[in-house]
Design a protein around this motif. Structure first.
Motif, mmCIF file in Angstrom:
data_model
loop_
_atom_site.group_PDB
_atom_site.id
_atom_site.type_symbol
_atom_site.label_atom_id
_atom_site.label_comp_id
_atom_site.label_asym_id
_atom_site.label_seq_id
_atom_site.Cartn_x
_atom_site.Cartn_y
_atom_site.Cartn_z
ATOM 1 N N ARG A 173 -0.061 -25.633 38.451
ATOM 2 C CA ARG A 173 0.837 -24.968 39.399
ATOM 3 C C ARG A 173 1.986 -25.894 39.771
ATOM 4 O O ARG A 173 1.791 -27.072 40.039
ATOM 5 C CB ARG A 173 0.077 -24.550 40.657
ATOM 6 N N ARG A 174 3.183 -25.328 39.777
ATOM 7 C CA ARG A 174 4.378 -26.060 40.229
ATOM 8 C C ARG A 174 5.157 -25.165 41.174
ATOM 9 O O ARG A 174 5.201 -23.943 41.013
ATOM 10 C CB ARG A 174 5.261 -26.447 39.034
ATOM 11 N N ARG A 175 5.784 -25.778 42.141
ATOM 12 C CA ARG A 175 6.523 -24.995 43.129
ATOM 13 C C ARG A 175 7.873 -24.528 42.608
ATOM 14 O O ARG A 175 8.377 -23.489 43.014
ATOM 15 C CB ARG A 175 6.731 -25.825 44.400
ATOM 16 N N ASN A 176 8.478 -25.325 41.746
ATOM 17 C CA ASN A 176 9.800 -24.956 41.242
ATOM 18 C C ASN A 176 9.686 -24.260 39.897
ATOM 19 O O ASN A 176 8.653 -24.309 39.236
ATOM 20 C CB ASN A 176 10.692 -26.203 41.109
ATOM 21 N N GLY A 177 10.745 -23.577 39.504
ATOM 22 C CA GLY A 177 10.769 -22.899 38.217
ATOM 23 C C GLY A 177 10.508 -21.420 38.361
ATOM 24 O O GLY A 177 9.803 -20.979 39.274
ATOM 25 N N ASN A 178 11.071 -20.655 37.439
ATOM 26 C CA ASN A 178 10.896 -19.207 37.487
ATOM 27 C C ASN A 178 10.321 -18.672 36.184
ATOM 28 O O ASN A 178 10.525 -17.515 35.827
ATOM 29 C CB ASN A 178 12.237 -18.528 37.783
ATOM 30 N N GLN A 179 9.604 -19.542 35.468
ATOM 31 C CA GLN A 179 8.988 -19.135 34.210
ATOM 32 C C GLN A 179 7.514 -19.500 34.183
ATOM 33 O O GLN A 179 7.053 -20.382 34.926
ATOM 34 C CB GLN A 179 9.683 -19.791 33.025
ATOM 35 N N SER A 180 6.791 -18.825 33.311
ATOM 36 C CA SER A 180 5.388 -19.126 33.061
ATOM 37 C C SER A 180 5.242 -19.708 31.659
ATOM 38 O O SER A 180 6.018 -19.382 30.755
ATOM 39 C CB SER A 180 4.534 -17.860 33.177
ATOM 40 N N TYR A 181 4.231 -20.558 31.486
ATOM 41 C CA TYR A 181 3.974 -21.173 30.191
ATOM 42 C C TYR A 181 2.489 -21.088 29.901
ATOM 43 O O TYR A 181 1.658 -21.211 30.801
ATOM 44 C CB TYR A 181 4.409 -22.640 30.175
ATOM 45 N N ALA A 182 2.168 -20.892 28.642
ATOM 46 C CA ALA A 182 0.781 -20.925 28.187
ATOM 47 C C ALA A 182 0.726 -21.716 26.891
ATOM 48 O O ALA A 182 1.603 -21.570 26.029
ATOM 49 C CB ALA A 182 0.240 -19.514 27.967
ATOM 50 N N ALA A 183 -0.266 -22.568 26.759
ATOM 51 C CA ALA A 183 -0.410 -23.390 25.561
ATOM 52 C C ALA A 183 -1.888 -23.585 25.253
ATOM 53 O O ALA A 183 -2.715 -23.640 26.169
ATOM 54 C CB ALA A 183 0.273 -24.737 25.740
ATOM 55 N N VAL A 184 -2.194 -23.693 23.974
ATOM 56 C CA VAL A 184 -3.563 -23.932 23.514
ATOM 57 C C VAL A 184 -3.543 -25.086 22.526
ATOM 58 O O VAL A 184 -2.695 -25.120 21.619
ATOM 59 C CB VAL A 184 -4.162 -22.678 22.837
ATOM 60 N N ILE A 185 -4.464 -26.031 22.694
ATOM 61 C CA ILE A 185 -4.607 -27.134 21.751
ATOM 62 C C ILE A 185 -5.983 -27.022 21.102
ATOM 63 O O ILE A 185 -6.986 -26.809 21.775
ATOM 64 C CB ILE A 185 -4.405 -28.502 22.451
ATOM 65 N N LEU A 186 -6.015 -27.114 19.772
ATOM 66 C CA LEU A 186 -7.242 -26.951 18.988
ATOM 67 C C LEU A 186 -7.515 -28.232 18.215
ATOM 68 O O LEU A 186 -6.610 -28.796 17.589
ATOM 69 C CB LEU A 186 -7.101 -25.802 17.984
ATOM 70 N N ALA A 187 -8.747 -28.690 18.216
ATOM 71 C CA ALA A 187 -9.128 -29.818 17.373
ATOM 72 C C ALA A 187 -9.263 -29.326 15.939
ATOM 73 O O ALA A 187 -10.019 -28.404 15.659
ATOM 74 C CB ALA A 187 -10.443 -30.416 17.855
ATOM 75 N N VAL A 188 -8.505 -29.915 15.024
ATOM 76 C CA VAL A 188 -8.488 -29.484 13.625
ATOM 77 C C VAL A 188 -9.254 -30.505 12.791
ATOM 78 O O VAL A 188 -9.046 -31.710 12.949
ATOM 79 C CB VAL A 188 -7.039 -29.370 13.110
ATOM 80 N N PRO A 189 -10.157 -30.077 11.897
ATOM 81 C CA PRO A 189 -10.832 -31.033 11.013
ATOM 82 C C PRO A 189 -9.820 -31.903 10.278
ATOM 83 O O PRO A 189 -8.781 -31.429 9.835
ATOM 84 C CB PRO A 189 -11.612 -30.128 10.049
ATOM 85 N N ARG A 190 -10.135 -33.181 10.127
ATOM 86 C CA ARG A 190 -9.130 -34.142 9.686
ATOM 87 C C ARG A 190 -9.065 -34.364 8.183
ATOM 88 O O ARG A 190 -8.281 -35.198 7.714
ATOM 89 C CB ARG A 190 -9.361 -35.486 10.382
ATOM 90 N N ARG A 191 -9.877 -33.689 7.382
ATOM 91 C CA ARG A 191 -9.779 -33.866 5.931
ATOM 92 C C ARG A 191 -8.445 -33.321 5.425
ATOM 93 O O ARG A 191 -7.975 -32.278 5.884
ATOM 94 C CB ARG A 191 -10.943 -33.167 5.236
ATOM 95 N N VAL A 192 -7.860 -34.001 4.451
ATOM 96 C CA VAL A 192 -6.503 -33.677 4.022
ATOM 97 C C VAL A 192 -6.388 -32.238 3.535
ATOM 98 O O VAL A 192 -5.495 -31.499 3.966
ATOM 99 C CB VAL A 192 -6.034 -34.662 2.922
ATOM 100 N N ARG A 193 -7.266 -31.806 2.652
ATOM 101 C CA ARG A 193 -7.163 -30.437 2.133
ATOM 102 C C ARG A 193 -7.284 -29.424 3.272
ATOM 103 O O ARG A 193 -6.560 -28.435 3.312
ATOM 104 C CB ARG A 193 -8.245 -30.172 1.085
ATOM 105 N N GLN A 194 -8.207 -29.678 4.182
ATOM 106 C CA GLN A 194 -8.405 -28.745 5.277
ATOM 107 C C GLN A 194 -7.211 -28.755 6.223
ATOM 108 O O GLN A 194 -6.804 -27.717 6.746
ATOM 109 C CB GLN A 194 -9.684 -29.097 6.035
ATOM 110 N N LEU A 195 -6.616 -29.923 6.422
ATOM 111 C CA LEU A 195 -5.446 -30.023 7.277
ATOM 112 C C LEU A 195 -4.267 -29.263 6.667
ATOM 113 O O LEU A 195 -3.551 -28.531 7.356
ATOM 114 C CB LEU A 195 -5.080 -31.491 7.491
ATOM 115 N N ILE A 196 -4.084 -29.409 5.358
ATOM 116 C CA ILE A 196 -2.993 -28.698 4.686
ATOM 117 C C ILE A 196 -3.241 -27.192 4.726
ATOM 118 O O ILE A 196 -2.316 -26.404 4.971
ATOM 119 C CB ILE A 196 -2.833 -29.203 3.245
ATOM 120 N N ALA A 197 -4.473 -26.781 4.509
ATOM 121 C CA ALA A 197 -4.791 -25.357 4.579
ATOM 122 C C ALA A 197 -4.549 -24.813 5.979
ATOM 123 O O ALA A 197 -4.014 -23.704 6.144
ATOM 124 C CB ALA A 197 -6.250 -25.132 4.174
#
Length: 427
Positions: free
Chosen positions: A256-280
């Motif tokens: 929560r912030r007092r200033n601003g007139n917009q809303s934001y939503a974000a999602v962060i996902l842990a991605v498997p670190r193997r190269v092929r899987q990362l590229i896929a």
């Protein structure tokens, strides 16, 4: 940044073997050579043209800040504030005399110093980079003056609502070494002293943690001569251990912030670190994410008409990787935006991707790789920072993108959205 855009190459993660010897060894791209010289990893990628780009990447990013969050970023700034033989003005005048683009950047994993010059000025450019790498001097008056610049940068970031949300999200999803922003905080930077930076340089700027990548028209013999002439100094002190990656919160957090007139939503996902899987996963994110043809963009902008700012990106290191999806809208729409992001991701996992979608994604990525091939500076950065994290060179990565089966892309996306995640909503 778009999924697997060229600028993302430095953030890959898998322990692919480096097969070093005293002589250069060809990679799958026959023109590319890499070898070790006094422990320093060297990569040379010949490109036709009058310019050569140099990237000197040191595995000493914000992950290695330790008790002083932001010290890697402070160190990057101090690299341009003078050496034992050149003061700040002389250093920057020397760079200007070479007529090139001289810069640096700090990430979570590395500090990269870059220089792009005419081929005939390559030796002088290497000499200047070596002066910064070995002989940067932390003079107190210069340090405190530059610290004020860094504090102003932090204040400007704090006033950006999108930056604020992403910083909070990142800092809660990770704990430990990766949890703080690259630039630190006002309090942590104020606590940094000149002696701390000098010690950071001594401990981390060592050959074993450094890659030199050269891309451009300079000849192999000229590269070898300059390295022998300017980059032979070694240090006996071993590099410090790499701090472990630890995950923190999961679920949904409200900001929560007092200033601003917009809303934001974000999602962060842990991605498997193997190269092929990362590229896929990157190919899938290209289809789910932020471009006008993507599913999330169409859902936020066209189906629901909620906002104008949609983003999707990948970030990674040698032993971690994350995907971040975000959107903005009018005040009070944050919860709805989050629902759209999550539903879009889930539907993509359930429905899979059509052959026309995959063909479109591959074409866009092929275009970005082609653009990378025309830029010596971007290519040198990709090779240097990617080598620190053992990611395939661009030519090999492009082949993987073009050969990746639809089943592998879909499976990678399902695993990504089933992995630990954290969402943030700011109304």
């Amino acid at each position: 940044a778009p999924a697997l855009a060229p600028s993302a190459f430095p953030r890959a993660c898998q322990n692919l073997p480096w097969q070093y010897s005293s002589a250069a060894i060809a990679m799958r791209d026959g023109s590319l050579r890499r070898y070790r010289y006094h422990g320093l990893r060297v990569i040379h990628d010949p490109m036709t043209g009058p310019l050569t780009a140099i990237a000197l990447s040191v595995r000493a990013g914000a992950r290695f800040d330790g008790r002083h969050p932001g010290i890697a970023h402070v160190t990057e700034h101090m690299l341009f504030q003078g050496t034992t033989t050149l003061d700040q003005l002389a250093l920057n005048r020397r760079a200007a005399e070479l007529g090139g683009e001289h810069n640096a950047d700090t990430g979570h994993e590395d500090i990269a110093i870059t220089f792009e010059v005419f081929n005939e000025d390559f030796d002088d450019a290497i000499a200047l980079l070596a002066e910064q790498y070995y002989h940067t001097r932390i003079e107190p008056a210069r340090f405190f003056k530059e610290r004020r610049v860094i504090l102003d940068e932090i204040r400007s970031r704090a006033g950006d609502s999108v930056e604020y949300v992403h910083t909070r999200l990142w800092g809660c999803f990770f704990s430990g070494a990766l949890s703080h922003p690259v630039w630190g905080s006002i309090g942590s930077v104020l606590a940094i002293k000149p002696a701390h930076v000098a010690r950071f340089l001594r401990r981390h700027f060592v050959h074993e943690r450094t890659v030199l990548a050269v891309a451009g028209g300079v000849s192999r013999s000229a590269v070898a001569r300059s390295i022998r002439r300017h980059l032979t100094r070694t240090r006996a002190e071993p590099a410090p251990p790499v701090p472990p990656v630890e995950l923190g919160r999961t679920g949904v957090m409200r900001i929560r912030r007092r200033n601003g007139n917009q809303s934001y939503a974000a999602v962060i996902l842990a991605v498997p670190r193997r190269v092929r899987q990362l590229i896929a996963t990157g190919i899938a994110l290209e289809l789910v994410g932020s471009d006008p043809d993507s599913r999330l963009f169409q859902a936020v902008r066209e189906t629901y008409g909620l906002g104008y700012d949609v983003s999707a990106s990948l970030d990674w290191g040698p032993d971690w990787a994350v995907a971040v999806l975000a959107a903005s809208g009018a005040a009070g729409s944050g919860k709805r935006l989050l629902g759209i992001i999550r539903n879009t991701c889930q539907r993509a996992a359930e429905e899979g991707f059509g052959s026309d979608e995959l063909a479109r994604a591959r074409k866009k990525l092929r275009y970005r790789y082609a653009s990378l091939a025309r830029s010596p500076l971007d290519r040198a950065l990709a090779l240097a920072s990617g080598a620190l994290c053992h990611f395939p060179p661009p030519a090999d990565a492009e082949r993987l993108v073009q050969a990746m089966a639809a089943r592998e892309v879909e499976q990678a996306w399902r695993q990504a959205i089933a992995a630990p995640w954290l969402a943030a909503v700011m109304d």
